[in-house]
Scaffold this motif. Structure first.
Motif, PDB file in Angstrom:
ATOM      1  N   ALA A 212       0.783  -1.268   0.101  1.00 14.85           N
ATOM      2  CA  ALA A 212      -0.183   0.166  -0.145  1.00 14.85           C
ATOM      3  C   ALA A 212       1.151   1.392  -0.353  1.00 14.85           C
ATOM      4  CB  ALA A 212      -0.834   0.343   0.907  1.00 14.85           C
ATOM      5  N   TRP A 213       1.998   1.277   0.311  1.00 12.73           N
ATOM      6  CA  TRP A 213       3.137   2.807   0.418  1.00 12.73           C
ATOM      7  C   TRP A 213       4.129   1.969   0.447  1.00 12.73           C
ATOM      8  CZ3 TRP A 213       0.098   5.911   1.192  1.00 12.73           C
ATOM      9  CH2 TRP A 213      -1.403   6.081   2.070  1.00 12.73           C
ATOM     10  N   SER A 214       4.661   2.779  -0.453  1.00 11.93           N
ATOM     11  CA  SER A 214       6.075   3.032  -1.476  1.00 11.93           C
ATOM     12  C   SER A 214       7.174   2.605  -0.434  1.00 11.93           C
ATOM     13  CB  SER A 214       6.800   3.442  -2.634  1.00 11.93           C
ATOM     14  OG  SER A 214       6.935   5.142  -1.515  1.00 11.93           O
ATOM     15  N   LYS A 215       8.561   2.180  -0.934  1.00 12.73           N
ATOM     16  CA  LYS A 215       9.888   2.016   0.244  1.00 12.73           C
ATOM     17  C   LYS A 215       9.574   3.310   0.514  1.00 12.73           C
ATOM     18  CE  LYS A 215      14.186   0.116   0.275  1.00 12.73           C
ATOM     19  NZ  LYS A 215      15.337  -0.540  -0.438  1.00 12.73           N
ATOM     20  N   ASP A 216      10.278   4.192  -0.138  1.00 15.64           N
ATOM     21  CA  ASP A 216      10.348   5.857  -0.467  1.00 15.64           C
ATOM     22  C   ASP A 216       9.433   6.340   0.714  1.00 15.64           C
ATOM     23  OD1 ASP A 216      12.990   5.404  -2.239  1.00 15.64           O
ATOM     24  OD2 ASP A 216      11.548   6.094  -4.021  1.00 15.64           O
ATOM     25  N   HIS A 217       8.407   5.879   0.658  1.00 16.91           N
ATOM     26  CA  HIS A 217       7.789   6.611   2.126  1.00 16.91           C
ATOM     27  C   HIS A 217       7.739   5.957   2.976  1.00 16.91           C
ATOM     28  CE1 HIS A 217       3.785   8.453   2.398  1.00 16.91           C
ATOM     29  NE2 HIS A 217       3.295   7.300   3.670  1.00 16.91           N
ATOM     30  N   ILE A 218       7.893   4.848   3.208  1.00 16.83           N
ATOM     31  CA  ILE A 218       7.720   4.676   4.654  1.00 16.83           C
ATOM     32  C   ILE A 218       9.076   5.149   5.250  1.00 16.83           C
ATOM     33  CG2 ILE A 218       9.119   2.660   6.156  1.00 16.83           C
ATOM     34  CD1 ILE A 218       5.637   3.088   5.118  1.00 16.83           C
ATOM     35  N   VAL A 219      10.326   5.150   4.517  1.00 17.21           N
ATOM     36  CA  VAL A 219      11.400   5.708   5.066  1.00 17.21           C
ATOM     37  C   VAL A 219      11.230   7.303   5.393  1.00 17.21           C
ATOM     38  CG1 VAL A 219      14.130   6.785   4.016  1.00 17.21           C
ATOM     39  CG2 VAL A 219      13.074   4.161   3.811  1.00 17.21           C
ATOM     40  N   GLU A 220      10.928   7.649   4.570  1.00 20.76           N
ATOM     41  CA  GLU A 220      10.559   9.099   4.740  1.00 20.76           C
ATOM     42  C   GLU A 220       9.360   9.515   5.805  1.00 20.76           C
ATOM     43  OE1 GLU A 220      11.306  12.896   4.286  1.00 20.76           O
ATOM     44  OE2 GLU A 220      11.819  11.745   3.471  1.00 20.76           O
ATOM     45  N   GLN A 221       9.015   8.549   6.568  1.00 16.59           N
ATOM     46  CA  GLN A 221       8.021   8.856   7.400  1.00 16.59           C
ATOM     47  C   GLN A 221       8.811   8.402   8.424  1.00 16.59           C
ATOM     48  OE1 GLN A 221       4.889   9.905   7.649  1.00 16.59           O
ATOM     49  NE2 GLN A 221       4.936  10.520   5.632  1.00 16.59           N
ATOM     50  N   LEU A 222       9.511   7.563   8.606  1.00 13.65           N
ATOM     51  CA  LEU A 222      10.421   7.423   9.961  1.00 13.65           C
ATOM     52  C   LEU A 222      11.691   8.515   9.939  1.00 13.65           C
ATOM     53  CD1 LEU A 222      11.575   3.600   8.630  1.00 13.65           C
ATOM     54  CD2 LEU A 222       9.814   4.190  10.716  1.00 13.65           C
ATOM     55  N   ARG A 223      12.003   8.908   9.002  1.00 10.03           N
ATOM     56  CA  ARG A 223      12.546  10.224   9.108  1.00 10.03           C
ATOM     57  C   ARG A 223      12.383  10.972   9.982  1.00 10.03           C
ATOM     58  NH1 ARG A 223      15.878   8.977   3.462  1.00 10.03           N
ATOM     59  NH2 ARG A 223      17.814   7.986   4.548  1.00 10.03           N
ATOM     60  N   THR A 224      10.570  11.472   9.395  1.00 12.29           N
ATOM     61  CA  THR A 224      10.415  12.706   9.764  1.00 12.29           C
ATOM     62  C   THR A 224       9.195  12.441  11.039  1.00 12.29           C
ATOM     63  OG1 THR A 224       8.487  12.375   8.842  1.00 12.29           O
ATOM     64  CG2 THR A 224      10.540  13.591   8.072  1.00 12.29           C
ATOM     65  N   LEU A 225       9.678  11.595  11.868  1.00  8.82           N
ATOM     66  CA  LEU A 225       8.695  11.167  13.091  1.00  8.82           C
ATOM     67  C   LEU A 225       8.760  11.975  14.489  1.00  8.82           C
ATOM     68  CD1 LEU A 225       8.975   6.931  13.169  1.00  8.82           C
ATOM     69  CD2 LEU A 225       6.517   8.748  13.076  1.00  8.82           C
ATOM     70  N   PRO A 226       7.809  11.975  14.815  1.00 10.05           N
ATOM     71  CA  PRO A 226       8.279  13.075  15.981  1.00 10.05           C
ATOM     72  C   PRO A 226       9.639  12.591  17.240  1.00 10.05           C
ATOM     73  CG  PRO A 226       5.792  13.181  15.637  1.00 10.05           C
ATOM     74  CD  PRO A 226       6.824  11.800  14.969  1.00 10.05           C
ATOM     75  N   ALA A 227      10.290  13.348  17.614  1.00 14.48           N
ATOM     76  CA  ALA A 227      11.049  13.154  19.033  1.00 14.48           C
ATOM     77  C   ALA A 227      10.956  12.491  19.663  1.00 14.48           C
ATOM     78  CB  ALA A 227      11.808  14.130  18.639  1.00 14.48           C
ATOM     79  N   ILE A 228       9.699  12.532  20.464  1.00  8.86           N
ATOM     80  CA  ILE A 228       8.644  11.929  21.304  1.00  8.86           C
ATOM     81  C   ILE A 228       7.322  11.135  21.046  1.00  8.86           C
ATOM     82  CG2 ILE A 228       7.738  12.237  24.067  1.00  8.86           C
ATOM     83  CD1 ILE A 228      11.132  12.892  23.337  1.00  8.86           C
ATOM     84  N   ALA A 229       7.796   9.863  21.377  1.00  7.47           N
ATOM     85  CA  ALA A 229       6.957   8.830  21.695  1.00  7.47           C
ATOM     86  C   ALA A 229       6.455   8.433  22.373  1.00  7.47           C
ATOM     87  CB  ALA A 229       7.220   7.661  20.310  1.00  7.47           C
ATOM     88  N   ALA A 230       5.056   7.792  22.876  1.00  5.77           N
ATOM     89  CA  ALA A 230       4.055   6.994  24.018  1.00  5.77           C
ATOM     90  C   ALA A 230       4.255   5.915  24.078  1.00  5.77           C
ATOM     91  CB  ALA A 230       2.906   7.201  24.148  1.00  5.77           C
ATOM     92  N   TYR A 231       5.802   5.098  24.702  1.00  5.66           N
ATOM     93  CA  TYR A 231       6.404   3.998  25.020  1.00  5.66           C
ATOM     94  C   TYR A 231       5.540   2.959  25.568  1.00  5.66           C
ATOM     95  CZ  TYR A 231       9.230  -0.082  26.381  1.00  5.66           C
ATOM     96  OH  TYR A 231       9.940  -1.275  26.864  1.00  5.66           O
ATOM     97  N   ALA A 232       4.546   1.619  25.133  1.00  3.87           N
ATOM     98  CA  ALA A 232       3.584   0.995  25.977  1.00  3.87           C
ATOM     99  C   ALA A 232       4.321  -0.666  26.170  1.00  3.87           C
ATOM    100  CB  ALA A 232       2.755   0.762  26.204  1.00  3.87           C
ATOM    101  N   ASN A 233       4.840  -1.663  27.070  1.00  2.00           N
ATOM    102  CA  ASN A 233       5.391  -2.381  27.369  1.00  2.00           C
ATOM    103  C   ASN A 233       4.461  -3.359  27.264  1.00  2.00           C
ATOM    104  OD1 ASN A 233       7.143  -5.555  27.378  1.00  2.00           O
ATOM    105  ND2 ASN A 233       9.103  -3.697  27.743  1.00  2.00           N
ATOM    106  N   ASP A 234       4.271  -4.942  26.989  1.00  2.00           N
ATOM    107  CA  ASP A 234       3.124  -5.821  27.798  1.00  2.00           C
ATOM    108  C   ASP A 234       3.674  -7.019  27.887  1.00  2.00           C
ATOM    109  OD1 ASP A 234       3.482  -7.330  25.685  1.00  2.00           O
ATOM    110  OD2 ASP A 234       1.367  -7.317  24.922  1.00  2.00           O
ATOM    111  N   LYS A 235       5.539  -6.516  27.767  1.00  2.00           N
ATOM    112  CA  LYS A 235       6.538  -7.550  27.841  1.00  2.00           C
ATOM    113  C   LYS A 235       6.710  -8.538  26.587  1.00  2.00           C
ATOM    114  CE  LYS A 235       6.772  -8.228  32.865  1.00  2.00           C
ATOM    115  NZ  LYS A 235       6.596  -8.404  33.467  1.00  2.00           N
ATOM    116  N   ARG A 236       5.277  -8.834  25.497  1.00  2.00           N
ATOM    117  CA  ARG A 236       5.427 -10.031  24.424  1.00  2.00           C
ATOM    118  C   ARG A 236       5.544  -8.991  22.944  1.00  2.00           C
ATOM    119  NH1 ARG A 236       3.820 -14.592  24.568  1.00  2.00           N
ATOM    120  NH2 ARG A 236       2.461 -13.808  26.449  1.00  2.00           N
TER     121      ARG A 236
END
Length: 131
Positions: free
Chosen positions: A34-58
């Motif tokens: 659905a999304w090109s490699k170039d699009h995904i790479v660009e999205q990764l590069r422009t992600l916000p610096a801060i993310a909400a981290y959650a972990n259920d151990k799996r």
């Protein structure tokens, strides 16, 4: 049980992940996605610096802002998927903590060792698969 999310710095990990995805010789694998490699790479590069981290151990998630309920799941690398909203933005990254490579990527953001992340997943009973 997923613990309450906490905000963490993820920009260095996201940039390294973008470089890794871009450097792979797998362009043919992206045909029909659905999304090109170039699009995904660009999205990764422009992600916000801060993310909400959650972990259920799996499984661990890094969520960037509001989540779109209509996301497309895109395999980024072994054990790591991106949930891409209808607007093309990455809403969250999900890490399979039973996978060493995914735990290694996540550890770059959390500061935890990959073995500690994997060890928590290994202590859980096997996940039931519905048939």
């Amino acid at each position: 049980m997923m613990l309450e999310p906490k905000d963490i710095e993820v920009s260095a990990m996201a940039m390294a992940l973008a470089v890794e995805v871009e450097s792979r010789d797998d362009d043919a694998d992206w045909i029909g996605e659905a999304w090109s490699k170039d699009h995904i790479v660009e999205q990764l590069r422009t992600l916000p610096a801060i993310a909400a981290y959650a972990n259920d151990k799996r499984t661990a998630t890094l969520t960037f802002g509001e989540t779109d309920h209509h996301t497309e799941i895109v395999d980024i690398t072994v054990g790591v998927t991106a949930h891409v909203g209808s607007n093309g933005a990455v809403a969250c990254l999900e890490f399979d903590l039973t996978c060493h490579q995914a735990a290694r990527w996540l550890s770059q953001a959390t500061g935890e060792t990959p073995s500690a992340l994997e060890g928590a997943a290994a202590e859980l009973p096997p996940k039931r698969v519905r048939t």
